[in-house]
Design a protein around this motif. Structure first.
Motif, PDB file in Angstrom:
ATOM      1  N   ALA A  10      -2.493   7.425  10.201  1.00 54.34           N
ATOM      2  CA  ALA A  10      -3.684   7.058   9.311  1.00 54.34           C
ATOM      3  C   ALA A  10      -2.778   6.077   8.230  1.00 54.34           C
ATOM      4  CB  ALA A  10      -4.473   8.124   8.606  1.00 54.34           C
ATOM      5  N   LEU A  11      -1.806   6.388   7.637  1.00 53.36           N
ATOM      6  CA  LEU A  11      -1.239   5.682   6.686  1.00 53.36           C
ATOM      7  C   LEU A  11      -0.547   4.454   7.280  1.00 53.36           C
ATOM      8  CD1 LEU A  11       0.895   8.485   4.618  1.00 53.36           C
ATOM      9  CD2 LEU A  11      -1.010   7.156   3.882  1.00 53.36           C
ATOM     10  N   ALA A  12      -0.209   4.420   8.368  1.00 55.00           N
ATOM     11  CA  ALA A  12       0.318   3.096   9.136  1.00 55.00           C
ATOM     12  C   ALA A  12      -0.908   2.154   9.354  1.00 55.00           C
ATOM     13  CB  ALA A  12       0.881   3.481  10.351  1.00 55.00           C
ATOM     14  N   LEU A  13      -1.782   2.414   9.660  1.00 58.13           N
ATOM     15  CA  LEU A  13      -3.044   1.798   9.748  1.00 58.13           C
ATOM     16  C   LEU A  13      -3.557   1.065   8.511  1.00 58.13           C
ATOM     17  CD1 LEU A  13      -5.346   0.486  11.549  1.00 58.13           C
ATOM     18  CD2 LEU A  13      -6.731   2.659  11.087  1.00 58.13           C
ATOM     19  N   ALA A  14      -3.429   2.017   7.393  1.00 56.23           N
ATOM     20  CA  ALA A  14      -3.894   1.754   5.987  1.00 56.23           C
ATOM     21  C   ALA A  14      -2.877   0.635   5.550  1.00 56.23           C
ATOM     22  CB  ALA A  14      -3.852   2.778   5.064  1.00 56.23           C
ATOM     23  N   ARG A  15      -1.472   0.655   5.708  1.00 52.57           N
ATOM     24  CA  ARG A  15      -0.700  -0.317   5.530  1.00 52.57           C
ATOM     25  C   ARG A  15      -0.979  -1.626   6.082  1.00 52.57           C
ATOM     26  NH1 ARG A  15       2.906   3.846   6.146  1.00 52.57           N
ATOM     27  NH2 ARG A  15       3.766   4.865   4.453  1.00 52.57           N
ATOM     28  N   ARG A  16      -1.396  -1.744   7.272  1.00 50.56           N
ATOM     29  CA  ARG A  16      -1.827  -2.888   8.126  1.00 50.56           C
ATOM     30  C   ARG A  16      -3.106  -3.661   7.328  1.00 50.56           C
ATOM     31  NH1 ARG A  16      -0.518   0.054  12.711  1.00 50.56           N
ATOM     32  NH2 ARG A  16      -2.834   0.098  13.212  1.00 50.56           N
ATOM     33  N   ASN A  17      -3.943  -2.672   6.852  1.00 50.20           N
ATOM     34  CA  ASN A  17      -5.014  -3.255   6.375  1.00 50.20           C
ATOM     35  C   ASN A  17      -4.752  -3.767   4.938  1.00 50.20           C
ATOM     36  OD1 ASN A  17      -7.160  -3.166   8.002  1.00 50.20           O
ATOM     37  ND2 ASN A  17      -7.233  -0.940   8.026  1.00 50.20           N
ATOM     38  N   VAL A  18      -3.691  -3.061   4.139  1.00 41.59           N
ATOM     39  CA  VAL A  18      -3.288  -3.698   2.754  1.00 41.59           C
ATOM     40  C   VAL A  18      -2.650  -5.052   2.889  1.00 41.59           C
ATOM     41  CG1 VAL A  18      -1.648  -3.209   1.150  1.00 41.59           C
ATOM     42  CG2 VAL A  18      -3.097  -1.278   1.863  1.00 41.59           C
ATOM     43  N   GLU A  19      -2.101  -5.010   3.877  1.00 39.19           N
ATOM     44  CA  GLU A  19      -1.285  -6.356   4.427  1.00 39.19           C
ATOM     45  C   GLU A  19      -2.303  -7.389   4.870  1.00 39.19           C
ATOM     46  OE1 GLU A  19       1.576  -5.521   7.212  1.00 39.19           O
ATOM     47  OE2 GLU A  19       2.933  -4.401   5.855  1.00 39.19           O
ATOM     48  N   ARG A  20      -3.289  -6.941   5.459  1.00 38.33           N
ATOM     49  CA  ARG A  20      -4.493  -8.008   6.119  1.00 38.33           C
ATOM     50  C   ARG A  20      -4.989  -8.687   4.792  1.00 38.33           C
ATOM     51  NH1 ARG A  20      -9.057  -6.698  10.477  1.00 38.33           N
ATOM     52  NH2 ARG A  20      -7.620  -6.440  11.687  1.00 38.33           N
ATOM     53  N   VAL A  69      -6.806   8.538   2.310  1.00 44.53           N
ATOM     54  CA  VAL A  69      -7.086   7.251   2.228  1.00 44.53           C
ATOM     55  C   VAL A  69      -7.383   6.564   3.552  1.00 44.53           C
ATOM     56  CG1 VAL A  69      -4.684   6.395   2.689  1.00 44.53           C
ATOM     57  CG2 VAL A  69      -6.008   4.810   1.286  1.00 44.53           C
ATOM     58  N   GLY A  70      -7.089   7.446   4.541  1.00 50.11           N
ATOM     59  CA  GLY A  70      -7.605   6.991   5.948  1.00 50.11           C
ATOM     60  C   GLY A  70      -7.243   5.354   6.426  1.00 50.11           C
ATOM     61  N   SER A  71      -8.348   4.626   6.576  1.00 54.40           N
ATOM     62  CA  SER A  71      -8.146   3.342   6.954  1.00 54.40           C
ATOM     63  C   SER A  71      -7.804   2.289   5.855  1.00 54.40           C
ATOM     64  CB  SER A  71      -9.290   2.826   7.351  1.00 54.40           C
ATOM     65  OG  SER A  71     -10.463   2.669   6.530  1.00 54.40           O
ATOM     66  N   GLY A  72      -7.823   2.844   4.962  1.00 52.08           N
ATOM     67  CA  GLY A  72      -7.701   2.095   3.306  1.00 52.08           C
ATOM     68  C   GLY A  72      -8.779   1.377   2.783  1.00 52.08           C
ATOM     69  N   CYS A  73     -10.157   1.577   3.462  1.00 50.76           N
ATOM     70  CA  CYS A  73     -11.187   0.825   3.237  1.00 50.76           C
ATOM     71  C   CYS A  73     -11.772   0.908   1.604  1.00 50.76           C
ATOM     72  CB  CYS A  73     -12.310   1.122   4.000  1.00 50.76           C
ATOM     73  SG  CYS A  73     -13.011   2.819   3.683  1.00 50.76           S
ATOM     74  N   ILE A  74     -11.615   2.233   1.074  1.00 53.12           N
ATOM     75  CA  ILE A  74     -11.817   2.397  -0.518  1.00 53.12           C
ATOM     76  C   ILE A  74     -10.741   1.978  -1.165  1.00 53.12           C
ATOM     77  CG2 ILE A  74     -12.145   4.054  -2.202  1.00 53.12           C
ATOM     78  CD1 ILE A  74     -13.433   6.119  -0.126  1.00 53.12           C
ATOM     79  N   ALA A  75      -9.400   2.231  -0.971  1.00 51.99           N
ATOM     80  CA  ALA A  75      -8.490   1.814  -1.732  1.00 51.99           C
ATOM     81  C   ALA A  75      -8.257   0.141  -1.970  1.00 51.99           C
ATOM     82  CB  ALA A  75      -6.920   2.330  -1.455  1.00 51.99           C
ATOM     83  N   VAL A  76      -8.446  -0.503  -0.573  1.00 48.29           N
ATOM     84  CA  VAL A  76      -8.138  -1.812  -0.576  1.00 48.29           C
ATOM     85  C   VAL A  76      -9.448  -2.570  -1.311  1.00 48.29           C
ATOM     86  CG1 VAL A  76      -8.174  -3.775   1.109  1.00 48.29           C
ATOM     87  CG2 VAL A  76      -6.727  -1.824   1.485  1.00 48.29           C
ATOM     88  N   SER A  77     -10.590  -1.873  -1.074  1.00 52.03           N
ATOM     89  CA  SER A  77     -11.776  -2.675  -1.628  1.00 52.03           C
ATOM     90  C   SER A  77     -11.642  -2.610  -3.408  1.00 52.03           C
ATOM     91  CB  SER A  77     -13.109  -1.645  -1.314  1.00 52.03           C
ATOM     92  OG  SER A  77     -13.286  -2.102   0.050  1.00 52.03           O
ATOM     93  N   LEU A  78     -10.997  -1.516  -3.797  1.00 50.15           N
ATOM     94  CA  LEU A  78     -10.991  -1.277  -5.170  1.00 50.15           C
ATOM     95  C   LEU A  78      -9.776  -2.275  -5.730  1.00 50.15           C
ATOM     96  CD1 LEU A  78     -11.216   2.634  -5.671  1.00 50.15           C
ATOM     97  CD2 LEU A  78     -12.867   0.795  -6.411  1.00 50.15           C
ATOM     98  N   ALA A  79      -8.507  -2.557  -5.007  1.00 50.38           N
ATOM     99  CA  ALA A  79      -7.553  -3.396  -5.158  1.00 50.38           C
ATOM    100  C   ALA A  79      -7.919  -4.761  -5.182  1.00 50.38           C
ATOM    101  CB  ALA A  79      -6.293  -2.920  -4.214  1.00 50.38           C
TER     102      ALA A  79
END
Length: 281
Positions: free
Chosen positions: A150-160, A123-133
């Motif tokens: 990476a997961l810690a950063l992805a969580r921040r982007n999910v919250e953002r 998932v990395g930064s979460g860019c794919i998962a967040v865009s889909l969500a």
């Protein structure tokens, strides 16, 4: 009497300096760096062209420019990157999102169930998962990554972005025993090991090696994902992956040998086969 450094003068000096250091698009990058240091957008820079800068402002600019001159990626310096119309925080813990990867999101959205489940591997930064969500608010989106940072950063982007994404730590399907999904997507490491040294300095020296190195032929992770996907896809579920230049044919062969149907490839804006996909029987 000390020299007066205006925004105009700093812009011109920095542009020339970065160009000498081999930075492409030196003018545009200079504007981004100065805008970040001064809290101004591009218009603000030019409206204030003749404004003198104080020593604190000059010190901040010098620090950012020195980092870029050492070939640290601009996105890490600025701390963000735009992807699929959204702004993502990025750090050296993750691969910088590329616009080529937006093709994977687009192809997934064409085939995604209205209210199903999607897994993003790596998932990395979460860019794919967040865009889909963001585009599919009724869909349960998951992301897995072996990097805790990476997961810690992805969580921040999910919250953002105010979306729901379930994030789990582990390698590939390892932490997902018993879970099945209507779709699995991935942008795995795909650079052949011997080619790592030929990459741009910004990529080779700054981005995480484990997000780049795909093994001797660059295809190690595709073999693992394709072979493991059938145990984690619902009936008629889709598997879609991003591939590197010249890899589509080999990856497509893996799909067909594994029994996937409705296989396809999709090109990026440069006409390069960038996505391979197929559906489990």
């Amino acid at each position: 009497m000390s020299e007066v450094w205006t925004i105009r003068r700093v812009l011109e000096w920095t542009r020339e300096y970065l160009a000498e250091k081999g930075i492409e698009n030196a003018r545009l990058e200079t504007e981004w760096l100065l805008g970040t240091a001064l809290g101004l957008d591009r218009v603000g820079l030019y409206v204030n062209f003749d404004k003198p800068l104080n020593q604190n402002e000059l010190g901040t600019i010098r620090g950012l420019v020195a980092r870029r001159a050492k070939r640290e990626p601009l996105q890490y310096i600025l701390g963000s990157q735009e992807f699929f119309g959204l702004d993502f925080e990025v750090t050296p813990a993750v691969l910088i999102p590329r616009h080529d990867t937006e093709v994977l999101v687009e192809e997934a959205l064409k085939r995604a169930p209205a209210a199903g489940s999607i897994l993003d591997i790596g998932v990395g930064s979460g860019c794919i998962a967040v865009s889909l969500a963001k585009s599919l608010p009724e869909t349960a989106v998951w992301g897995v990554d072996r990097s805790a940072a990476a997961l810690a950063l992805a969580r921040r982007n999910v919250e953002r972005h105010g979306v729901r994404v379930t994030l789990v730590e582990g390698s590939l399907f390892e932490p997902l025993t018993g879970e099945r999904f209507d779709m699995i997507v991935s942008n795995p490491p795909y650079i052949p090991t011997a080619d790592i040294g030929t990459l741009q300095a910004e990529v080779r020296d700054a981005e995480p090696l484990m997000a780049l190195d795909g093994g001797v032929d660059g295809l190690d992770f595709y073999r693992l994902i394709v072979s493991g996907a059938s145990g984690h896809l619902a009936p008629r579920g889709w598997l879609m992956v991003e591939v590197g230049i010249g890899q589509a044919e080999a990856v497509l062969g893996m799909f067909t040998r594994a029994g996937f149907g409705d296989c396809f490839t999709a090109k990026d804006p440069n006409g390069i086969d960038r996505v391979v996909g197929g559906r489990i029987p």
